[in-house]
Design a protein around this motif. Structure first.
Motif, PDB file in Angstrom:
ATOM      1  N   ARG A 175       0.822  -1.206   0.000  1.00  0.00           N
ATOM      2  CA  ARG A 175       0.000   0.000   0.000  1.00  0.00           C
ATOM      3  C   ARG A 175       0.859   1.261   0.000  1.00  0.00           C
ATOM      4  NH1 ARG A 175      -1.012  -2.746   4.761  1.00  0.00           N
ATOM      5  NH2 ARG A 175      -0.372  -1.797   6.727  1.00  0.00           N
ATOM      6  N   TYR A 176       1.949   1.269   0.754  1.00  0.00           N
ATOM      7  CA  TYR A 176       2.791   2.471   0.760  1.00  0.00           C
ATOM      8  C   TYR A 176       3.627   2.570  -0.514  1.00  0.00           C
ATOM      9  CZ  TYR A 176       1.396   3.162   5.582  1.00  0.00           C
ATOM     10  OH  TYR A 176       0.646   3.378   6.718  1.00  0.00           O
ATOM     11  N   LEU A 177       4.013   1.436  -1.061  1.00  0.00           N
ATOM     12  CA  LEU A 177       4.674   1.454  -2.362  1.00  0.00           C
ATOM     13  C   LEU A 177       3.720   1.996  -3.428  1.00  0.00           C
ATOM     14  CD1 LEU A 177       7.194   0.721  -3.998  1.00  0.00           C
ATOM     15  CD2 LEU A 177       6.218  -1.567  -4.323  1.00  0.00           C
ATOM     16  N   SER A 178       2.436   1.629  -3.327  1.00  0.00           N
ATOM     17  CA  SER A 178       1.430   2.161  -4.247  1.00  0.00           C
ATOM     18  C   SER A 178       1.293   3.662  -4.095  1.00  0.00           C
ATOM     19  CB  SER A 178       0.082   1.483  -3.997  1.00  0.00           C
ATOM     20  OG  SER A 178       0.144   0.098  -4.236  1.00  0.00           O
ATOM     21  N   MET A 179       1.397   4.144  -2.841  1.00  0.00           N
ATOM     22  CA  MET A 179       1.317   5.585  -2.602  1.00  0.00           C
ATOM     23  C   MET A 179       2.435   6.314  -3.334  1.00  0.00           C
ATOM     24  SD  MET A 179       1.849   7.608   1.007  1.00  0.00           S
ATOM     25  CE  MET A 179       3.604   7.158   1.001  1.00  0.00           C
TER      26      MET A 179
ATOM     27  N   PHE B  40      -3.277   2.937  -8.364  1.00  0.00           N
ATOM     28  CA  PHE B  40      -2.402   2.888  -7.194  1.00  0.00           C
ATOM     29  C   PHE B  40      -2.991   3.650  -6.014  1.00  0.00           C
ATOM     30  CE2 PHE B  40       0.890   2.017 -10.494  1.00  0.00           C
ATOM     31  CZ  PHE B  40       1.362   0.828  -9.970  1.00  0.00           C
ATOM     32  N   LEU B  41      -3.660   4.766  -6.301  1.00  0.00           N
ATOM     33  CA  LEU B  41      -4.306   5.510  -5.216  1.00  0.00           C
ATOM     34  C   LEU B  41      -5.416   4.691  -4.584  1.00  0.00           C
ATOM     35  CD1 LEU B  41      -4.609   9.213  -6.472  1.00  0.00           C
ATOM     36  CD2 LEU B  41      -3.223   8.351  -4.585  1.00  0.00           C
TER      37      LEU B  41
ATOM     38  N   PHE C 237      -5.436   3.863  -0.674  1.00  0.00           N
ATOM     39  CA  PHE C 237      -6.563   4.253   0.168  1.00  0.00           C
ATOM     40  C   PHE C 237      -7.188   3.039   0.841  1.00  0.00           C
ATOM     41  CE2 PHE C 237      -7.525   8.284  -2.525  1.00  0.00           C
ATOM     42  CZ  PHE C 237      -6.518   8.960  -1.855  1.00  0.00           C
ATOM     43  N   ALA C 238      -7.395   1.960   0.076  1.00  0.00           N
ATOM     44  CA  ALA C 238      -8.008   0.750   0.639  1.00  0.00           C
ATOM     45  C   ALA C 238      -7.125   0.143   1.724  1.00  0.00           C
ATOM     46  CB  ALA C 238      -8.270  -0.268  -0.466  1.00  0.00           C
ATOM     47  N   GLY C 239      -5.815   0.078   1.468  1.00  0.00           N
ATOM     48  CA  GLY C 239      -4.906  -0.507   2.443  1.00  0.00           C
ATOM     49  C   GLY C 239      -4.792   0.311   3.710  1.00  0.00           C
TER      50      GLY C 239
ATOM     51  N   ARG D 157      -3.837  12.773  13.432  1.00  0.00           N
ATOM     52  CA  ARG D 157      -2.840  11.710  13.352  1.00  0.00           C
ATOM     53  C   ARG D 157      -3.399  10.481  12.638  1.00  0.00           C
ATOM     54  NH1 ARG D 157      -2.564  10.062  19.752  1.00  0.00           N
ATOM     55  NH2 ARG D 157      -4.501   8.843  19.860  1.00  0.00           N
ATOM     56  N   ASP D 158      -4.739  10.343  12.652  1.00  0.00           N
ATOM     57  CA  ASP D 158      -5.369   9.239  11.933  1.00  0.00           C
ATOM     58  C   ASP D 158      -5.613   9.595  10.475  1.00  0.00           C
ATOM     59  OD1 ASP D 158      -5.522   7.707  14.292  1.00  0.00           O
ATOM     60  OD2 ASP D 158      -7.355   8.762  14.881  1.00  0.00           O
ATOM     61  N   LEU D 159      -6.092  10.824  10.243  1.00  0.00           N
ATOM     62  CA  LEU D 159      -6.421  11.253   8.888  1.00  0.00           C
ATOM     63  C   LEU D 159      -5.210  11.797   8.143  1.00  0.00           C
ATOM     64  CD1 LEU D 159      -8.793  11.670   6.899  1.00  0.00           C
ATOM     65  CD2 LEU D 159      -9.073  13.960   7.863  1.00  0.00           C
ATOM     66  N   GLY D 160      -4.182  12.217   8.894  1.00  0.00           N
ATOM     67  CA  GLY D 160      -3.042  12.929   8.320  1.00  0.00           C
ATOM     68  C   GLY D 160      -2.400  12.280   7.107  1.00  0.00           C
ATOM     69  N   PRO D 161      -1.949  11.008   7.191  1.00  0.00           N
ATOM     70  CA  PRO D 161      -1.233  10.414   6.052  1.00  0.00           C
ATOM     71  C   PRO D 161      -2.039  10.415   4.755  1.00  0.00           C
ATOM     72  CG  PRO D 161      -0.925   9.089   8.018  1.00  0.00           C
ATOM     73  CD  PRO D 161      -1.946  10.120   8.364  1.00  0.00           C
ATOM     74  N   ILE D 162      -3.308   9.996   4.831  1.00  0.00           N
ATOM     75  CA  ILE D 162      -4.115   9.932   3.614  1.00  0.00           C
ATOM     76  C   ILE D 162      -4.474  11.335   3.118  1.00  0.00           C
ATOM     77  CG2 ILE D 162      -6.353   9.779   4.783  1.00  0.00           C
ATOM     78  CD1 ILE D 162      -7.177   7.733   2.715  1.00  0.00           C
ATOM     79  N   LEU D 163      -4.640  12.282   4.040  1.00  0.00           N
ATOM     80  CA  LEU D 163      -4.963  13.646   3.648  1.00  0.00           C
ATOM     81  C   LEU D 163      -3.771  14.322   2.970  1.00  0.00           C
ATOM     82  CD1 LEU D 163      -7.163  15.816   3.761  1.00  0.00           C
ATOM     83  CD2 LEU D 163      -6.207  16.565   5.955  1.00  0.00           C
ATOM     84  N   ILE D 164      -2.569  14.055   3.478  1.00  0.00           N
ATOM     85  CA  ILE D 164      -1.362  14.632   2.879  1.00  0.00           C
ATOM     86  C   ILE D 164      -1.183  14.139   1.455  1.00  0.00           C
ATOM     87  CG2 ILE D 164       1.157  14.634   2.996  1.00  0.00           C
ATOM     88  CD1 ILE D 164       0.878  14.664   6.058  1.00  0.00           C
TER      89      ILE D 164
END
Length: 477
Positions: free
Chosen positions: A154-158, A200-201, A205-207, A232-239
């Motif tokens: 998932r992070y590689l997809s990001m 990839f997004l 997002f799913a992961g 801290r929960d929403l931060g990574p996906i929001l960034i």
């Protein structure tokens, strides 16, 4: 009496199990798909022949041979499914075969009107891209035997998604086409990497939402009646989402930005089950459009290097399409949308017939406005049938997601299905003047290799998901 009742219950259970087995018979599922594929080939091949008879008065065997080659490739997908995904959904492949075939027929009609032949013709390039896209779908089916392995990446997809979106900004690689700097060009080859980035997004997002679903649903402060999650929960996906949107604004591709925004909103809503996200998403869209339009009108966007001028022009065209000055404007005017509207009106209820219309009058009729071209030659009945096929395709994808036994399966299937749904809505809405035009392409039908490749990969992933989910349900049963 008790023994007789027990015997009756046992027999009822056996009968139920027998029915369940027959309903899940993989051979029967693939048999249904095979018959539907034959119908799809007949529709697509018949459309191409009718186009030739309508426009040329004769049948060109060369184009039919190329179409037959695509038919063999879809047959290859069917055969692969019999070995690696025997319980995959039987409706997805025939539906996209019909849509893809009708798109090629319509592009062929436009080529004939424009006098394009050989590899200069969009229809021939569309056939080549379709072949490449189907081969890519086969590779996905063979390589990805269990979709859950995608959670590890998932992070590689990001990073892959961000890299693909940034790629057109690399000097010497990126190129600007129709005012949008979202293309890469190598010689005569051009490709839009943002089309692959959406896949990839969806995986990222799913992961991520799979792991953060509980905290996003429960934790957070309530403000104005809305419970907002912790940063801290929403931060990574929001960034990630904000970075993608910022790059797309700079590149001038607001259509793809709207697609990503819709994907983000729907997936977080499905993950949390909170309707607040739909409200927040709608408010943000209205605010973003207002801010972008204001910046474009004050010419601050050009000074900042933002690609908002196109967005302002398209909103102006949407509001005033019949303004004489806008209509006569050579580039970026309203002539395209007005001609598209009159073309669909000319088609009426049943259309002029394939090859008998004049869709080539509309600029970029094979790309952004292929829906208007189809409306002219197939009529209202024809475009309703096409929209019905898209509706069935999307609902099958959503059905796969809602039957998913785990959060990742559910989120990924819903996200991929929604990508197709929102593209259809944005394109059809733009052509019919429900919303401003955005430059997105109609999945499987419009001319464009990037879109074909990404959407066939989406279908391959949905086929893989449906097979894995059905097998999991059989084990649980």
């Amino acid at each position: 009496m008790t023994n007789a009742l027990q015997t009756g219950v046992i027999r009822l259970q056996e009968a139920t199990q027998s029915i369940r087995v027959r309903m899940r018979n993989p051979q029967k599922v693939r048999g249904v798909e095979a018959w539907l594929l034959v119908v799809a080939w007949a529709i697509a091949g018949g459309a191409i022949m009718m186009t030739q008879l309508g426009a040329l008065g004769a049948i060109d065997a060369t184009v039919l041979y190329l179409a037959g080659g695509l038919g063999l490739l879809t047959l290859a997908v069917h055969i692969v499914l019999r070995f690696v995904a025997r319980e995959a959904d039987p409706f997805l492949l025939p539906i996209v075969t019909v849509l893809n075939g009708l798109g090629i027929a319509q592009i062929y009609s436009i080529d004939i009107a424009n006098g394009h032949e050989g590899w200069a013709a969009d229809s021939i390039r569309q056939v080549a891209w379709t072949a490449l896209a189907i081969v890519a779908a086969i590779i996905v089916l063979v390589v990805i035997r269990n979709h859950r392995v995608l959670t590890r990446y998932r992070y590689l997809s990001m990073f892959a998604a961000i890299g693909l979106i940034l790629l057109p900004m690399v000097p010497g690689v990126g190129s600007t086409i129709n005012g949008a700097n979202v293309w890469i060009s190598i010689g005569t080859f051009s490709f839009q990497p943002g089309e692959i980035a959406k896949i990839f997004l969806a995986i990222f997002f799913a992961g991520y939402l799979m792991t953060a679903r509980e905290s996003l649903s429960v934790a957070g402060k309530r403000i104005l009646g809305l419970r907002l999650p912790r940063m801290r929960d929403l931060g990574p996906i929001l960034i990630v989402w904000l970075l993608c949107m910022a790059v797309l604004v700079v590149q001038g591709d607001l259509g793809t930005g709207l697609l990503y925004f819709g994907l983000f909103t729907v997936m977080i809503y499905v993950a949390t089950g909170r309707r607040e996200w739909i409200i927040i998403g709608m408010v943000l869209v209205v605010l973003a459009v207002g801010v972008m339009f204001t910046l474009a009108q004050t010419h601050l966007s050009e000074a900042a290097g933002l690609g908002l001028g196109r967005a302002s022009d398209r909103i102006d065209i949407w509001l005033n399409p019949f303004d004489q000055e806008l209509f006569e404007q050579e580039y970026g005017g309203s002539g395209q949308i007005v001609r598209g509207l009159f073309g669909m009106a000319h088609g009426g209820m049943f259309g002029t017939g394939l090859g008998l219309g004049r869709p080539a009058i509309t600029p970029q009729a094979a790309d952004d406005f292929i829906f208007a071209s189809l409306g002219e030659e197939l009529g209202l009945v024809g475009v309703f049938a096409i929209l019905a096929l898209f509706f069935i395709l999307v609902t099958r994808g959503l059905r796969i997601g809602f039957r998913g036994p785990d959060d990742f399966s559910k989120l990924l299937a819903v996200g991929l299905a929604f990508v197709i749904a929102i593209q259809v809505f944005i394109v059809v809405g733009g052509v019919t003047r429900v919303i401003p035009m955005t430059g997105l392409t109609l999945p499987f039908m419009a001319s464009g290799g990037s879109s074909l490749l990404s959407n066939w990969i989406i279908i391959a992933l949905l086929l893989r998901l449906s097979d894995s989910i059905r097998k999991t349900q059989e084990v649980d049963a």
